[in-house]
Design a protein around this motif. Sequence first.
Motif, PDB file in Angstrom:
ATOM      1  N   PRO A  11       0.834  -1.206   0.000  1.00 21.02           N
ATOM      2  CA  PRO A  11       0.000   0.000   0.000  1.00 21.02           C
ATOM      3  C   PRO A  11       0.865   1.251   0.000  1.00 21.02           C
ATOM      4  O   PRO A  11       2.013   1.225   0.456  1.00 21.02           O
ATOM      5  N   PRO A  12       0.339   2.364  -0.483  1.00 23.92           N
ATOM      6  CA  PRO A  12       1.104   3.609  -0.474  1.00 23.92           C
ATOM      7  C   PRO A  12       1.324   4.093   0.951  1.00 23.92           C
ATOM      8  O   PRO A  12       0.620   3.672   1.872  1.00 23.92           O
ATOM      9  N   PRO A  13       2.288   4.983   1.169  1.00 23.77           N
ATOM     10  CA  PRO A  13       2.512   5.534   2.520  1.00 23.77           C
ATOM     11  C   PRO A  13       1.245   6.165   3.072  1.00 23.77           C
ATOM     12  O   PRO A  13       0.417   6.699   2.327  1.00 23.77           O
ATOM     13  N   LEU A  14       1.099   6.108   4.390  1.00 25.04           N
ATOM     14  CA  LEU A  14      -0.116   6.625   5.009  1.00 25.04           C
ATOM     15  C   LEU A  14      -0.336   8.101   4.691  1.00 25.04           C
ATOM     16  O   LEU A  14      -1.467   8.545   4.520  1.00 25.04           O
ATOM     17  N   ARG A  15       0.748   8.851   4.609  1.00 22.75           N
ATOM     18  CA  ARG A  15       0.591  10.286   4.356  1.00 22.75           C
ATOM     19  C   ARG A  15      -0.020  10.558   2.983  1.00 22.75           C
ATOM     20  O   ARG A  15      -0.520  11.658   2.730  1.00 22.75           O
ATOM     21  N   LYS A  16       0.017   9.566   2.090  1.00 21.71           N
ATOM     22  CA  LYS A  16      -0.550   9.723   0.757  1.00 21.71           C
ATOM     23  C   LYS A  16      -1.930   9.090   0.634  1.00 21.71           C
ATOM     24  O   LYS A  16      -2.528   9.109  -0.439  1.00 21.71           O
ATOM     25  N   GLN A  17      -2.425   8.526   1.727  1.00 26.41           N
ATOM     26  CA  GLN A  17      -3.740   7.898   1.709  1.00 26.41           C
ATOM     27  C   GLN A  17      -4.794   8.884   2.206  1.00 26.41           C
ATOM     28  O   GLN A  17      -4.797   9.283   3.377  1.00 26.41           O
ATOM     29  N   ALA A  37     -10.778  -1.154   8.745  1.00 28.34           N
ATOM     30  CA  ALA A  37     -11.334  -0.936   7.413  1.00 28.34           C
ATOM     31  C   ALA A  37     -10.545   0.107   6.636  1.00 28.34           C
ATOM     32  O   ALA A  37     -10.485   0.055   5.414  1.00 28.34           O
ATOM     33  N   VAL A  38      -9.939   1.052   7.340  1.00 26.40           N
ATOM     34  CA  VAL A  38      -9.263   2.167   6.681  1.00 26.40           C
ATOM     35  C   VAL A  38      -7.782   1.888   6.458  1.00 26.40           C
ATOM     36  O   VAL A  38      -7.220   2.303   5.435  1.00 26.40           O
ATOM     37  N   VAL A  39      -7.145   1.180   7.384  1.00 22.15           N
ATOM     38  CA  VAL A  39      -5.692   0.998   7.348  1.00 22.15           C
ATOM     39  C   VAL A  39      -5.352  -0.462   7.070  1.00 22.15           C
ATOM     40  O   VAL A  39      -5.909  -1.369   7.694  1.00 22.15           O
ATOM     41  N   ALA A  40      -4.431  -0.678   6.139  1.00 17.65           N
ATOM     42  CA  ALA A  40      -3.976  -2.036   5.818  1.00 17.65           C
ATOM     43  C   ALA A  40      -3.238  -2.635   7.008  1.00 17.65           C
ATOM     44  O   ALA A  40      -2.616  -1.917   7.795  1.00 17.65           O
TER      45      ALA A  40
END
Length: 513
Positions: free
Chosen positions: A79-85, A208-211
């Motif tokens: 998954p992309p970095p959290l700051r980009k989600q 649900a939001v975070v991998a």
Amino acid sequence: MKRSLHNSSTSPRATQHNLAAHARNPEHAIETQHCEPNHELTAQLHHPGHNPTAHDHSSNDHNPDADISDVSDTGSAEPPPLRKQRDYRLLWTARTISVTGSEVSKLAIPLTAVTLLTASPSQMGLLTAAASVPALLLGLQSGAIADRLTRHRPLMIVCELVSCAAAATVPIAWLLGFLNVGWLITVALVIGSAGVLFKAANFPHVAAVVAPSQRTEAMAGFHASYSVASVSGPSLAGLLVQLLTAPLAVLAEALSFLTSALLLRAIRTPEKNEPATSRGMWRDVMEGLRTSVTHPVLRALLGAGVTINFFAMAYTAVYMLYMVNTLNIPKALIGVLIALSGIGGLVGAWVTARLSKRYGENRILLFSVLFFPIEILAVGLLTGPLWWKLSLLALTGTITGGIVVAFATCMGAIALRETTPELRGRVNATMTFAVQGVLALGGIAGGVLAEFLGLRPMILICAAGIALSAIWIWTSPLRPHHRRPAPTTTPGIDPTSPQDVDSWITSKRRSIL
């Protein structure tokens, strides 16, 4: 280090805040990144068709696919970095704004009662208790309610809107001339009840939001925001009270709840929660209790959290007396020490997010718990000139702020990882209920024992008591060299047959024992 684990603000009041969490934290709370495989009996019964394979927990902290979350099936791509989600940014911003608004009201509402309504000591006691009563009355049931939901976000939005409406009535009632202490107590009860339901739904919503591979980093981000709020909130509250008066300052809390609701509404991640089958409220609650005390990892986390919070609150009860009367610390500098602890929490969140990628949250939890007593022990043994006292308190307070955040972050990630989706709400509610429930007992015990033993001996007892929490963690399956029994399937057994499942459970129990 007076702060609780479920409510992870990072002030040196540290372990007194309510695991958790950050009062509304994903705890909160107790709320993985490097998810070690979970092959407990509960998980097997919830997935009877699962074909288990052996894993070595002492050497593998990096298996996101083993997580039992609904997000873990979204694909093997990194998954992309959290700051980009986008959705994580919305969730993080919503929590940061809401918690900061709550920090403002912690000062504004009592000031309204004291300065404008001339509240008596007994009325102030009721107002203070009103904030925590909902957690005791509704805490366990809220988890059962959350586990029955297909989607958790709508409940979270409703809770924020209800809290917004309740907070907004304070300045309106003051302007119209009928604000009284009873009104403030009612508002505190409504906001507290909404907060309990919010936390119960927020814990499984994080899944649900975070991998799975990013949950420890996400938890660290939430803890960082609580650290900022714990430091900046009181200062902002003081400024707003000066500019607007105390009742109008409460309006900032109402606006923060409204903003949080709007941000949560903008999250697009679909929720695919499969609600647990309800067998009645009482049985649902008991299932959460039973899982929390019989699952070896969850039991260790629960025992450590209760131990830490009990002795931390006992320490909190005598902290101010000891700092002012025994150590002769200037009152103004106590606020500086609190701010340093908040800075330590920010650093701890940043470091934890990075170390967990390399070592896993199990190892961070194991070693961070060893350093929990460091500040209280230093305070209890401290003597010498003022510059030496301040230097040591600043150093240990900053370190402890980081340690508490590291421990709380990993505790939440591990609890989320080890709990099946059907039980996450109830397990979270059980842990929150337990670690918050001992706060009052710890405060009473600390005050009474200090009367008989003196302040310094009581401080040292608290340091020794908090050190006992390491026993819970180090005797659990979280130890690096501990190997969980590899689940195997007996030849010829059909996992869908009730009789064969009973036989498999019996053999499994024998292998564990």
